[in-house]
Design a protein around this motif. Structure first.
Motif, PDB file in Angstrom:
ATOM      1  N   ASP A  58       0.832  -1.203   0.000  1.00 19.70           N
ATOM      2  CA  ASP A  58       0.000   0.000   0.000  1.00 19.70           C
ATOM      3  C   ASP A  58       0.864   1.249   0.000  1.00 19.70           C
ATOM      4  O   ASP A  58       1.986   1.262   0.475  1.00 19.70           O
ATOM      5  CB  ASP A  58      -0.901   0.031   1.239  1.00 19.70           C
ATOM      6  N   TYR A  59       0.294   2.309  -0.543  1.00 20.10           N
ATOM      7  CA  TYR A  59       0.963   3.605  -0.483  1.00 20.10           C
ATOM      8  C   TYR A  59      -0.110   4.671  -0.390  1.00 20.10           C
ATOM      9  O   TYR A  59      -1.287   4.440  -0.682  1.00 20.10           O
ATOM     10  CB  TYR A  59       1.853   3.848  -1.716  1.00 20.10           C
ATOM     11  N   VAL A  60       0.316   5.852   0.016  1.00 17.54           N
ATOM     12  CA  VAL A  60      -0.597   6.986   0.059  1.00 17.54           C
ATOM     13  C   VAL A  60       0.206   8.255  -0.172  1.00 17.54           C
ATOM     14  O   VAL A  60       1.305   8.415   0.342  1.00 17.54           O
ATOM     15  CB  VAL A  60      -1.365   7.045   1.396  1.00 17.54           C
ATOM     16  N   ILE A  61      -0.354   9.156  -0.998  1.00 26.00           N
ATOM     17  CA  ILE A  61       0.229  10.480  -1.230  1.00 26.00           C
ATOM     18  C   ILE A  61      -0.814  11.498  -0.794  1.00 26.00           C
ATOM     19  O   ILE A  61      -1.946  11.481  -1.274  1.00 26.00           O
ATOM     20  CB  ILE A  61       0.578  10.698  -2.711  1.00 26.00           C
ATOM     21  N   ARG A  62      -0.399  12.351   0.100  1.00 26.89           N
ATOM     22  CA  ARG A  62      -1.333  13.335   0.641  1.00 26.89           C
ATOM     23  C   ARG A  62      -1.032  14.724   0.091  1.00 26.89           C
ATOM     24  O   ARG A  62       0.066  14.996  -0.386  1.00 26.89           O
ATOM     25  CB  ARG A  62      -1.253  13.346   2.173  1.00 26.89           C
ATOM     26  N   GLY A  63      -2.005  15.590   0.192  1.00 32.89           N
ATOM     27  CA  GLY A  63      -1.803  16.999  -0.137  1.00 32.89           C
ATOM     28  C   GLY A  63      -1.663  17.292  -1.615  1.00 32.89           C
ATOM     29  O   GLY A  63      -0.980  18.234  -1.994  1.00 32.89           O
ATOM     30  N   VAL A  64      -2.318  16.479  -2.477  1.00 33.19           N
ATOM     31  CA  VAL A  64      -2.249  16.707  -3.918  1.00 33.19           C
ATOM     32  C   VAL A  64      -3.391  17.640  -4.327  1.00 33.19           C
ATOM     33  O   VAL A  64      -4.560  17.365  -4.070  1.00 33.19           O
ATOM     34  CB  VAL A  64      -2.340  15.381  -4.689  1.00 33.19           C
ATOM     35  N   GLU A  65      -3.034  18.727  -4.962  1.00 32.06           N
ATOM     36  CA  GLU A  65      -4.043  19.684  -5.402  1.00 32.06           C
ATOM     37  C   GLU A  65      -4.790  19.120  -6.615  1.00 32.06           C
ATOM     38  O   GLU A  65      -4.229  18.381  -7.416  1.00 32.06           O
ATOM     39  CB  GLU A  65      -3.391  21.015  -5.778  1.00 32.06           C
ATOM     40  N   PRO A  66      -6.075  19.458  -6.772  1.00 23.95           N
ATOM     41  CA  PRO A  66      -6.815  19.015  -7.964  1.00 23.95           C
ATOM     42  C   PRO A  66      -6.123  19.468  -9.236  1.00 23.95           C
ATOM     43  O   PRO A  66      -5.548  20.553  -9.306  1.00 23.95           O
ATOM     44  CB  PRO A  66      -8.186  19.680  -7.790  1.00 23.95           C
ATOM     45  N   GLY A  67      -6.165  18.607 -10.226  1.00 21.71           N
ATOM     46  CA  GLY A  67      -5.550  18.944 -11.497  1.00 21.71           C
ATOM     47  C   GLY A  67      -5.197  17.702 -12.283  1.00 21.71           C
ATOM     48  O   GLY A  67      -5.449  16.573 -11.854  1.00 21.71           O
ATOM     49  N   THR A  68      -4.606  17.907 -13.445  1.00 23.47           N
ATOM     50  CA  THR A  68      -4.175  16.815 -14.309  1.00 23.47           C
ATOM     51  C   THR A  68      -2.668  16.638 -14.172  1.00 23.47           C
ATOM     52  O   THR A  68      -1.918  17.606 -14.279  1.00 23.47           O
ATOM     53  CB  THR A  68      -4.542  17.092 -15.778  1.00 23.47           C
ATOM     54  N   TYR A  69      -2.260  15.389 -13.922  1.00 25.76           N
ATOM     55  CA  TYR A  69      -0.857  15.093 -13.661  1.00 25.76           C
ATOM     56  C   TYR A  69      -0.388  13.940 -14.527  1.00 25.76           C
ATOM     57  O   TYR A  69      -1.193  13.150 -15.029  1.00 25.76           O
ATOM     58  CB  TYR A  69      -0.642  14.696 -12.185  1.00 25.76           C
ATOM     59  N   THR A  70       0.918  13.878 -14.671  1.00 26.29           N
ATOM     60  CA  THR A  70       1.540  12.684 -15.233  1.00 26.29           C
ATOM     61  C   THR A  70       1.987  11.806 -14.071  1.00 26.29           C
ATOM     62  O   THR A  70       2.672  12.267 -13.157  1.00 26.29           O
ATOM     63  CB  THR A  70       2.755  13.042 -16.105  1.00 26.29           C
ATOM     64  N   ILE A  71       1.581  10.539 -14.094  1.00 24.64           N
ATOM     65  CA  ILE A  71       1.926   9.611 -13.019  1.00 24.64           C
ATOM     66  C   ILE A  71       2.766   8.476 -13.600  1.00 24.64           C
ATOM     67  O   ILE A  71       2.555   8.069 -14.743  1.00 24.64           O
ATOM     68  CB  ILE A  71       0.662   9.052 -12.325  1.00 24.64           C
ATOM     69  N   GLU A  84      -1.407   9.547 -17.767  1.00 19.93           N
ATOM     70  CA  GLU A  84      -1.979  10.827 -17.360  1.00 19.93           C
ATOM     71  C   GLU A  84      -3.216  10.570 -16.519  1.00 19.93           C
ATOM     72  O   GLU A  84      -4.082   9.773 -16.891  1.00 19.93           O
ATOM     73  CB  GLU A  84      -2.327  11.671 -18.588  1.00 19.93           C
ATOM     74  N   ILE A  85      -3.308  11.238 -15.356  1.00 18.59           N
ATOM     75  CA  ILE A  85      -4.472  11.066 -14.488  1.00 18.59           C
ATOM     76  C   ILE A  85      -5.011  12.446 -14.115  1.00 18.59           C
ATOM     77  O   ILE A  85      -4.312  13.456 -14.184  1.00 18.59           O
ATOM     78  CB  ILE A  85      -4.114  10.294 -13.199  1.00 18.59           C
ATOM     79  N   THR A  86      -6.248  12.463 -13.711  1.00 16.65           N
ATOM     80  CA  THR A  86      -6.892  13.688 -13.243  1.00 16.65           C
ATOM     81  C   THR A  86      -7.291  13.504 -11.788  1.00 16.65           C
ATOM     82  O   THR A  86      -7.981  12.538 -11.438  1.00 16.65           O
ATOM     83  CB  THR A  86      -8.124  14.035 -14.078  1.00 16.65           C
ATOM     84  N   VAL A  87      -6.843  14.406 -10.934  1.00 12.95           N
ATOM     85  CA  VAL A  87      -7.141  14.368  -9.506  1.00 12.95           C
ATOM     86  C   VAL A  87      -8.185  15.420  -9.201  1.00 12.95           C
ATOM     87  O   VAL A  87      -8.014  16.597  -9.538  1.00 12.95           O
ATOM     88  CB  VAL A  87      -5.859  14.617  -8.673  1.00 12.95           C
TER      89      VAL A  87
END
Length: 887
Positions: A58-71, A84-87
């Motif tokens: 398991d993993y978790v990333i916190r504090g990601v602002e809404p937007g489109t990112y490359t993962i 590419e994902i959208t948060v």
């Protein structure tokens, strides 16, 4: 599982309700099995955000602002995917299933005995990205100073002349393994890094296992083990080309080619390197090639073969003589505590780049040289430069070829086997006979023109340049069987066989104006006139035969893991000397089989989901090196050689914060070394070579090591590591000193008083700090600092024969060096292209990196202070920059 290994693909599932606040959660598992992948990475906008550091993936990333990112999701041994994902404003749930990229890498991990978070030993990983970002065409060990209790320097500055020290032990007691195969010298354990200059360009990762490690082969892993894995054949077609330039007129070109998977069976990869340069220090020019070839063949679902071939044919000028500090920099010398100004008056300043192993020669001298070309053999050639001659040059080519077989005999039984060959031809240069020396300003430098004038152009040369050749071959096989008895318990057994033959002789390199050199030591051809390439001075052949075996058991559960290893080894040496007659034939000697063993084990307990503690202990009875059994110079044999004994104790703790922003490792170790023996060549002030044999030395090495990592946000990361050690000699000893190596009657016994002296040649405290920043998706900055403290100088034991002299050896001053690494990706302009710049010693610090106490050649008054030490200064500010184009 192997039926999946030939196919490379990834299934990425994204699910979850839309729109909550900025957290990304999920798991990373292996396709087909559903098993969690430990140590996977999630990368957002090009910056590592979190790791699967717990035991369920398991993993978790916190504090990601809404937007489109490359993962990007990756893990060692698995395909790396970019998506590419959208948060939105709510948590995003991701489930990743990764497929293995290459069975080659999986089998390499098995061969190499790599450690992971379930292994109860101290280790540090340097991944491919760090190697590529920080190495910058330096010697491979120099990238490892960022790890605790590891110290590496380039010594005199010659290309490939690096050395490494781990926990106070020289590389004779540090096992170096490439793709699971030990590469330490079979006679004495040394590692010549010029033989592996191309490995840094092909390395996928380096793991530094400090202390006894969990390597199950009987290798010299006393200080630790450097476990290097190179890139296997790749399943994706493509490649790259890299151009570099840098200080010292360095130019380097690197080509990498990958075939991709052919007919779901074959894959090939190739790395070729060409490097040339004049060198930063005088006369340290380099003329190098390097190659790395990998091929893999998937025979069927249960059997796979991998072939690796690598080598680095090269020649380079050397700087082997350390100097008094004032010889390099008078003002710096006078700034040192205890440095007498009168010493600076006799050691005239010659500059930071001075090299006593090179000096000018008239360009009218047109004598040829018998030169090693670095590939197969030597030939008669013109010298490297018309205006100077190198007293010291290294030339060698040591190819290594491995054929690996990875087989699943059943669902529970796995076989791995590596058959390998390592050859080598080459050596180093020096002087022989009566050389005219220039002793101006208290330094000895060859006066080539005077020597040439002293030699008879129509007859005998009184003094010459010689090659000391070391031609060798090694064949070995490492067989391992692994039985998965239960889901948690694995039993492993293995056999290790090696045999080697090494030729040692000297030959005429340069007659320096004469027509021949009269050789007087060959009893079968007395007083013969030797020409270019003819054997002189000594000529003998040694063999080494090695057998080893081990059994290891390992249990890995949810809360704890334990392992235990027992191994035995046997070694046998032989010696044939063609310059010593015995009953009308060359002298021959053969030792008995000498047995050694190792016992080690450890356990790890996960106190919480994020905290684990571990303990390991061990004992090694290490077989003596060749020189402690048979004398190369007179054939004397030690009928009762004594093994060195090592006792190991280590405890540590590991912690990873639940969010992945912070983690640390800390450990304490104690290594008790007993009955150390070694033989060392001693050069007299007149140039003659003596020999000292010391036995019965006891040493104690202990220390605390810490590594931490902190990542407060998605574009900055800070890594800090450090160690504080105590390394000391425990007793006084006796030694045998052979003043004339050709005369056994010149031997004399000497008492040496070394009790309570510090073990020198490496700092006993250090800090390393790496600040990584990624201000944009295509720009990466790394500032690397290293600080070294409590650095006691090395010393010549023969100088400690006065019972009233108990003074500690000289302590070199503390120093800090910063390196800057910049990497810029041009994807928006030219996809797959990177620009990089490395600046080493950014602040241009003057510092002492290597020191020897009370130098017999460069000391002043012999009272163990700054004016009596001979040193190598660290190199000044220098740069390396270039461009890499991927295709």
């Amino acid at each position: 599982m192997l039926k999946y290994l030939s196919t490379v693909f990834l299934i990425l599932g994204i699910s979850g309700a839309a729109l909550a606040q900025s957290a990304i959660r999920g798991t990373v598992t292996e396709l087909g099995s559903g098993e969690p992948i430990i140590g996977a990475n999630l990368i957002l906008m090009g910056t590592a955000q979190g790791n699967a550091t717990d035991l369920n993936g398991d993993y978790v990333i916190r504090g990601v602002e809404p937007g489109t990112y490359t993962i990007r999701v990756s893990s060692v041994g698995y395909i790396t995917v970019t998506e590419e994902i959208t948060v939105g404003s709510s948590d995003l749930e991701l489930d990743f299933e990764l497929e293995l990229t290459s069975a080659s890498l999986t089998s390499l991990e098995v061969f190499a005995s790599r450690s992971d978070l379930t292994t109860p030993v101290a280790f540090s990983d340097v991944d491919q990205e760090a190697i590529q970002a920080q190495l910058g065409s330096r010697n491979l060990p120099e990238v490892l100073n960022i790890t605790p209790s590891v110290y590496s320097t380039g010594q005199g500055g010659g290309s490939g002349d690096a050395r490494i020290n781990v926990r106070g032990f020289s590389q004779r007691n540090v096992a170096v393994m490439i793709n699971g195969v030990p590469v330490n010298d079979m006679e004495n354990g040394w590692v010549y890094w010029s033989n592996w200059s191309g490995v840094g360009d092909a390395a996928r990762s380096i793991q530094v296992q400090r202390g006894i490690s969990n390597v199950n082969l009987a290798v010299p892993s006393v200080g630790g083990t450097l476990n290097i894995i190179t890139d296997p054949s790749q399943n994706e077609a493509g490649g790259s080309i890299k151009f570099e330039t840098g200080s010292g007129a360095m130019n380097k070109k690197t080509l990498q080619l990958n075939s991709g998977l052919v007919n779901d069976k074959w894959a090939f990869s190739f790395v070729g390197v060409r490097k040339e340069g004049e060198g930063i220090v005088e006369g340290t020019w380099a003329d190098e090639w390097a190659y790395h070839f990998a091929a893999s063949y998937q025979l069927n679902e249960s059997n796979r073969f991998d072939l690796f071939a690598l080598g680095a044919p090269q020649r380079h000028g050397q700087n082997l003589y350390a100097m008094n500090t004032a010889t390099y920099d008078r003002d710096y010398a006078l700034s040192l505590d205890g440095y007498d100004a009168a010493a600076a008056d006799i050691h005239w300043e010659k500059g930071r780049f001075f090299n006593a192993n090179v000096s000018g020669v008239s360009n009218t001298y047109d004598g040829n040289q018998y030169v090693g070309d670095g590939w197969v053999s030597a030939s008669i050639q013109n010298r490297q430069n018309k205006d100077f001659l190198n007293e010291r040059e290294n030339f060698f080519h040591k190819p290594q070829v491995n054929l690996n077989w990875f087989s699943e005999l059943s669902d529970k039984l796995t076989l791995t086997n590596v058959l390998y060959y390592s050859g080598g031809r080459g050596g180093g240069t020096g002087t022989l006979g009566d050389i005219e020396w220039d002793y101006s300003h208290n330094q000895r430098v060859a006066d080539w023109d005077a020597t040439i004038a002293d030699n008879d152009p129509n007859g005998e040369s009184n003094g010459i340049l010689r090659n000391s050749r070391n031609n060798q071959w090694t064949i070995g096989d490492i067989l391992k069987l692994s039985y998965q008895a239960t889901e948690n318990f694995e039993l492993q057994a293995g056999l290790d066989w090696r045999t080697a033959e090494i030729e040692h002789y000297r030959e005429v390199r340069d007659l320096l104006g004469g027509r021949y050199y009269v050789e007087t030591r060959d009893p079968f051809n007395p007083n013969y006139r030797a020409g270019l390439g003819d054997v002189v001075n000594y000529n003998y052949t040694n063999t080494v035969d090695w057998y080893g075996g081990y059994v290891q058991g390992e249990y890995v559960g949810d809360k704890y893991s334990v392992y235990a290893t027992g191994g035995i080894s046997s070694i046998k040496y032989s010696h044939e000397n063609f310059f010593i007659a015995e009953n009308g034939s060359p002298l021959t000697r053969e030792s008995d089989n000498i047995a050694g063993y190792q016992l080690k084990g450890g356990g790890l307990y996960n106190v919480t989901e994020n905290t684990g503690i571990y303990l390991n202990v061990g004992h090694i009875s290490k077989v003596p090196i060749f020189d402690n059994v048979i004398s190369d110079f007179n054939g004397a044999i030690n009928e009762d050689p004594e093994n060195e004994k090592f006792y190991f104790y280590e405890a540590g703790v590991r912690y990873r914060a639940p969010g992945g922003q912070f983690g640390f490792n800390a450990n304490y170790y104690l290594t008790d070394r007993r009955d150390r023996s070694f033989t060392r060549g001693v050069q007299q002030p007149n140039g003659d070579e003596g020999l000292i044999n010391i036995s019965g030395i006891d040493q104690m090495h202990s220390g605390v090591e810490v590594e931490t990592s902190y990542k407060p946000n998605n574009w900055i990361r800070l890594d800090i590591s450090g160690s504080y050690n105590l390394w000391e000699y425990q007793n006084d000893v006796s030694a045998t000193y052979l003043e004339d190596q050709g005369d056994p009657g010149s031997a004399q016994n000497i008492d040496l008083y070394i009790k309570d002296l510090k073990v020198g040649n490496a700092p006993q405290a250090q800090l390393a700090y790496i600040l990584g920043m990624q201000p944009s998706n295509n720009f990466d900055i790394q500032l690397v600092g290293t600080s070294f403290y409590r650095h006691w100088s090395d010393f010549d034991p023969i100088s400690r024969d006065d019972p009233s002299d108990r003074a500690q050896t000289w302590q070199a001053p503390n120093y800090t060096v910063f390196n800057l690494h910049l990497n810029y990706t041009l994807d928006s302009i030219l996809e797959g292209t990177n620009l990089f710049l490395n600046v080493f010693n950014l602040l241009d610090e003057t510092y002492i990196q290597d020191a020897t106490d009370n130098s017999r050649f460069n000391g002043y008054d012999g009272d163990h202070d700054a004016d009596d030490a001979e040193v190598f200064l660290g190199l000044p500010r220098r740069y390396n920059f270039g461009i890499r184009v991927n295709f």
